[in-house]
Design a protein around this motif. Structure first.
Motif, PDB file in Angstrom:
ATOM      1  N   ALA A  10       4.160  -2.617  -8.229  1.00 28.79           N
ATOM      2  CA  ALA A  10       3.621  -1.267  -8.069  1.00 28.79           C
ATOM      3  C   ALA A  10       4.148  -0.295  -9.121  1.00 28.79           C
ATOM      4  CB  ALA A  10       3.949  -0.744  -6.670  1.00 28.79           C
ATOM      5  N   ILE A  33       2.110   2.061  -3.522  1.00 28.90           N
ATOM      6  CA  ILE A  33       1.085   2.669  -4.373  1.00 28.90           C
ATOM      7  C   ILE A  33       0.973   4.159  -4.089  1.00 28.90           C
ATOM      8  CG2 ILE A  33      -1.398   2.721  -4.860  1.00 28.90           C
ATOM      9  CD1 ILE A  33      -1.400  -0.342  -4.292  1.00 28.90           C
ATOM     10  N   ASP A  81       0.825  -1.210   0.000  1.00 30.18           N
ATOM     11  CA  ASP A  81       0.000   0.000   0.000  1.00 30.18           C
ATOM     12  C   ASP A  81       0.860   1.261   0.000  1.00 30.18           C
ATOM     13  OD1 ASP A  81      -2.316  -1.520   0.014  1.00 30.18           O
ATOM     14  OD2 ASP A  81      -2.512  -1.479   2.203  1.00 30.18           O
TER      15      ASP A  81
END
Length: 336
Positions: free
Chosen positions: A170, A125, A122
């Motif tokens: 990513a 990103i 996460d």
């Protein structure tokens, strides 16, 4: 983003005559740097100092990318421009340090493993959305009596490979940094043995984790004597041992090696890189990703005074220019 596009970014980071400025010091590390010049490590002082670095006129002639810290990636220049945009406007690629630091390896005295994999997907990103195009993760391997252990090398190699795979997922180019520390009294031969073993394990793990080698960069240490070794290896010895070690361990599909300076003086780091490029043709670009070896003269010139901005930028530009010359094997001491 395709592997081809990530590969093009990796190639751009090791463009001829250029290297990477590592400005990703953690808060405790940059505090130590500021303490030496008696400057408080406030958020504004950190922002102001780094803005001076990033806005250096002509920096893009010798610097292809800048590694940022989480705080810095989110900061803005005085004119309201986010730092990643300041860099891209100059043709410099923004990057981000994503590891959470080296922590004690449970069960192994004096050895460390780098943490930060939890939640990394996460965070990557978000970093991509903030403008980062590449990332960096540092592992540290200490040489001493009975160390490094195979367990320590394996743990760090696995973490580096997992990080690299997540980066490519990513759409970020991973810089893989397994640093065999200069700290210690070991000789250059011991450093070469440990660096060889470490890199072999790292690339075995990268293969296991399906990391695309054409879309990554390696940030290795130079093969060099320990800081307290009674006999310090010469420039020729460092260059020859480093190139030999890299040729034996690093696949030709990796676009480039961006060496860390690891506590060398600015001049020493430049001279060693230069000598490696003098040796001859290599299967990969031999470049630099220096923090202190690029910034040390600049931070000394700053002294926390805005009026010294021109001196800061002059010092940074000079060191970047010297290392740009070293990329071609054209650096001479007369340039200093």
């Amino acid at each position: 983003m395709t592997a081809y596009k990530l590969g093009k970014i990796a190639q751009s980071l090791v463009h001829a005559g250029k290297g990477i400025l590592a400005a990703d010091e953690s808060s405790p590390t940059i505090k130590k740097r500021f303490d030496r010049i008696n400057v408080p490590s406030s958020e504004e002082n950190r922002r102001s100092y780094r803005e001076m670095l990033f806005t250096t006129q002509g920096l893009e002639e010798f610097v292809s990318g800048v590694i940022l810290f989480d705080e810095t990636l989110r900061q803005i220049a005085q004119d309201g421009t986010p730092f990643p945009k300041v860099l891209t406007n100059k043709g410099i690629i923004p990057g981000i340090k994503v590891d959470k630091g080296a922590k004690a390896l449970a069960g192994f005295h004096s050895e460390k493993v780098t943490e930060g994999l939890d939640g990394l997907r996460d965070r990557l990103i978000e970093y991509r959305e903030l403008g980062a195009q590449f990332a960096k993760w540092r592992a540290v391997i200490t040489i001493g009596e009975g160390i490094p252990t195979r367990a320590c090398i394996d743990a760090n190699a696995h973490a580096l490979a997992r990080y690299a795979a997540l980066c490519q997922e990513a759409e970020l180019v991973p810089i893989v940094e397994p640093e065999v520390l200069m700290d210690g009294k070991h000789d250059i031969e011991r450093c070469e043995d440990v660096t060889t073993l470490t890199l072999r394990r790292v690339f075995a793990e990268l293969h296991e984790q399906n990391v695309i080698l054409e879309a990554m960069l390696l940030k290795p240490n130079m093969v060099i004597s320990g800081k307290t070794c009674p006999r310090q290896a010469s420039v020729d010895e460092v260059a020859e041992a480093t190139v030999r070690c890299m040729r034996r361990t690093v696949p030709a599909s990796v676009p480039g090696l961006v060496f860390l300076s690891g506590g060398q003086s600015p001049e020493q780091a430049t001279e060693n890189l230069n000598r490696m490029n003098v040796i001859g043709q290599h299967p990969w670009e031999l470049s630099f990703s220096y923090g202190r070896a690029l910034q040390e003269p600049a931070i000394a010139a700053w002294q926390g005074k805005a009026s010294n901005a021109a001196l800061v930028q002059k010092a940074l530009y000079h060191r970047a220019k010297c290392n740009g010359a070293a990329r071609y094997g054209n650096y001479t001491k007369e340039m200093e």
